[in-house]
Design a protein around this motif. Structure first.
Motif, mmCIF file in Angstrom:
data_model
loop_
_atom_site.group_PDB
_atom_site.id
_atom_site.type_symbol
_atom_site.label_atom_id
_atom_site.label_comp_id
_atom_site.label_asym_id
_atom_site.label_seq_id
_atom_site.Cartn_x
_atom_site.Cartn_y
_atom_site.Cartn_z
ATOM 1 N N GLY A 1 0.785 -1.229 0.000
ATOM 2 C CA GLY A 1 0.000 0.000 0.000
ATOM 3 C C GLY A 1 0.814 1.274 0.000
ATOM 4 O O GLY A 1 0.293 2.345 -0.318
ATOM 5 N N HIS B 1 -6.911 3.527 2.563
ATOM 6 C CA HIS B 1 -6.581 2.104 2.557
ATOM 7 C C HIS B 1 -7.624 1.345 3.360
ATOM 8 O O HIS B 1 -8.023 1.789 4.440
ATOM 9 C CB HIS B 1 -5.205 1.849 3.190
ATOM 10 N N GLN C 1 -7.146 2.299 -2.057
ATOM 11 C CA GLN C 1 -6.935 0.894 -2.397
ATOM 12 C C GLN C 1 -7.448 -0.037 -1.306
ATOM 13 O O GLN C 1 -7.402 0.282 -0.123
ATOM 14 C CB GLN C 1 -5.459 0.624 -2.677
ATOM 15 N N GLY D 1 -9.891 3.434 -7.971
ATOM 16 C CA GLY D 1 -9.407 2.622 -6.861
ATOM 17 C C GLY D 1 -8.701 1.370 -7.329
ATOM 18 O O GLY D 1 -8.720 1.005 -8.509
ATOM 19 N N ALA D 2 -8.069 0.697 -6.394
ATOM 20 C CA ALA D 2 -7.323 -0.520 -6.696
ATOM 21 C C ALA D 2 -7.669 -1.602 -5.682
ATOM 22 O O ALA D 2 -7.889 -1.324 -4.502
ATOM 23 C CB ALA D 2 -5.818 -0.251 -6.672
ATOM 24 N N LEU D 3 -7.724 -2.832 -6.156
ATOM 25 C CA LEU D 3 -7.905 -4.009 -5.311
ATOM 26 C C LEU D 3 -6.635 -4.837 -5.444
ATOM 27 O O LEU D 3 -6.289 -5.285 -6.541
ATOM 28 C CB LEU D 3 -9.120 -4.817 -5.758
ATOM 29 N N LYS D 4 -5.923 -5.023 -4.330
ATOM 30 C CA LYS D 4 -4.640 -5.719 -4.361
ATOM 31 C C LYS D 4 -4.647 -6.880 -3.384
ATOM 32 O O LYS D 4 -4.961 -6.714 -2.210
ATOM 33 C CB LYS D 4 -3.496 -4.751 -4.017
#
Length: 345
Positions: A163, A239, A261, A285-288
């Motif tokens: 992150g 986050h 994220q 946005g991001a999905l990790k």
């Protein structure tokens, strides 16, 4: 050593009913390995899945010893082992092939991870490849340090490595299990504000005392994303430590700030992720996904633990004969980590 046998908890088949304590020969370190007298073992949700036979494909080896996390003292070294010496206190890195850099391809088949498919730590003595051993932070006891290899490193790797958490940002952590509370502690150490969600008002009171900036009761407020956005004056959170999975992910998306994220670290609510595409896209946005971390990050995390004086939050400590009670406590939803004291060191 003067002893030739030891006690270990082993499975005779899937399920806690088939977990028993057995006498077995003391292991000997092969070249490049170290023999560790285990001081303490901590439990993770993954260990329950392993015991139930619900995580890895195929059957577990006969007499499989579960549990991934331990801290102890080196009492023997194999030929050619030079990283550590007898008397040093160590833990084990979960992903034995992941020492630094990008994850190895083997991780897709669950790799060679401690506690499944490799033998676990729920024994009085274990052997580790010396490359996998990580020095224990001097300020922590073995009971405390046993909580670090999976829960702490997962939270640290998610926030600090994946992150790239920056001071002044806002982090939302879900629940009050081990990973979430480590996430709270690490985010604070890195200068972030932390929102904690829980269905228990009593647990929310406890996280406030640990320094949480705000709490959201998801029992009384199931549409918790609206509350998270309001707490951040309409901005949203930078986050999210996502431990639930399933359709909870929809709320996590709605809670995100622009460019935020979601760090996917668990699936307590469901292994299939359900999220709305358009809100994620509009937020850029991001999905990790995060799966523990590598040894180099483990060592960096330990330095922060020492510098910041972080003390792991421990729910309960059980004696070695009481392993079944420890697993039962884990399934009740503890506040922090469940630990098993193996040897007095």
């Amino acid at each position: 050593m003067s002893i030739s046998t030891m006690n270990a908890w082993e499975l005779t088949g899937p399920g806690l009913a088939r977990l028993r304590c057995a006498r077995r020969p003391l292991p000997e370190p092969a070249p490049g390995e170290v023999l560790v007298k285990v001081g303490a073992v901590s439990l993770n949700y993954r260990d329950v899945l392993m015991v139930d036979g619900a995580l890895l494909p195929g059957q577990l080896p006969a007499h499989f010893v579960p549990a991934s996390d331990m801290a102890g003292e080196i009492v023997g070294v194999g030929e050619g082992a030079r990283r550590f010496t007898v008397g040093q206190r160590v833990m084990g890195n979960f992903w034995t092939q992941w020492l630094d850099g990008p994850p190895p391809d083997a991780i897709l088949q669950h790799g060679l991870s401690l506690g499944g498919p490799l033998p676990g730590m729920l024994a009085e003595y274990v052997v580790l490849p010396e490359a996998v051993a990580v020095a224990t932070p001097p300020s922590l006891s073995d009971v405390q340090a046993s909580t670090l290899p999976v829960a702490a490193l997962t939270a640290w790797f998610a926030l600090a490595e994946t992150g790239r958490l920056a001071s002044g940002q806002t982090v939302l952590v879900q629940g009050t299990g081990g990973v979430s509370l480590f996430g709270l502690q690490f985010a604070q150490a890195l200068g972030a504000k932390v929102i904690v969600t829980s269905r228990s008002e009593a647990k929310l009171d406890r996280v406030q005392r640990l320094g949480a900036w705000a709490g959201i009761n998801t029992g009384s407020d199931p549409e918790w994303a609206t509350r998270a956005v309001a707490l951040t004056e309409g901005k949203g959170v930078d986050h999210v430590l996502e431990v639930l999975g399933g359709d909870n992910l929809a709320q996590s998306v709605q809670a995100l700030a622009i460019g935020g994220q979601i760090l996917q670290i668990g699936f307590l609510q469901g292994r299939e992720l359900q999220l709305p595409a358009l809100p994620l896209m509009l937020r850029c946005g991001a999905l990790k996904g995060v799966s523990v971390g590598h040894r180099a990050s483990f060592e960096a995390m330990n330095a922060v633990i020492e510098r910041a004086g972080i003390q792991p939050v421990i729910d309960s400590v059980h004696d070695f004969p009481d392993v079944l009670a420890a697993f039962a406590r884990l399934q009740q939803g503890p506040f922090g980590k469940v630990v098993i004291r193996v040897n007095e060191l």
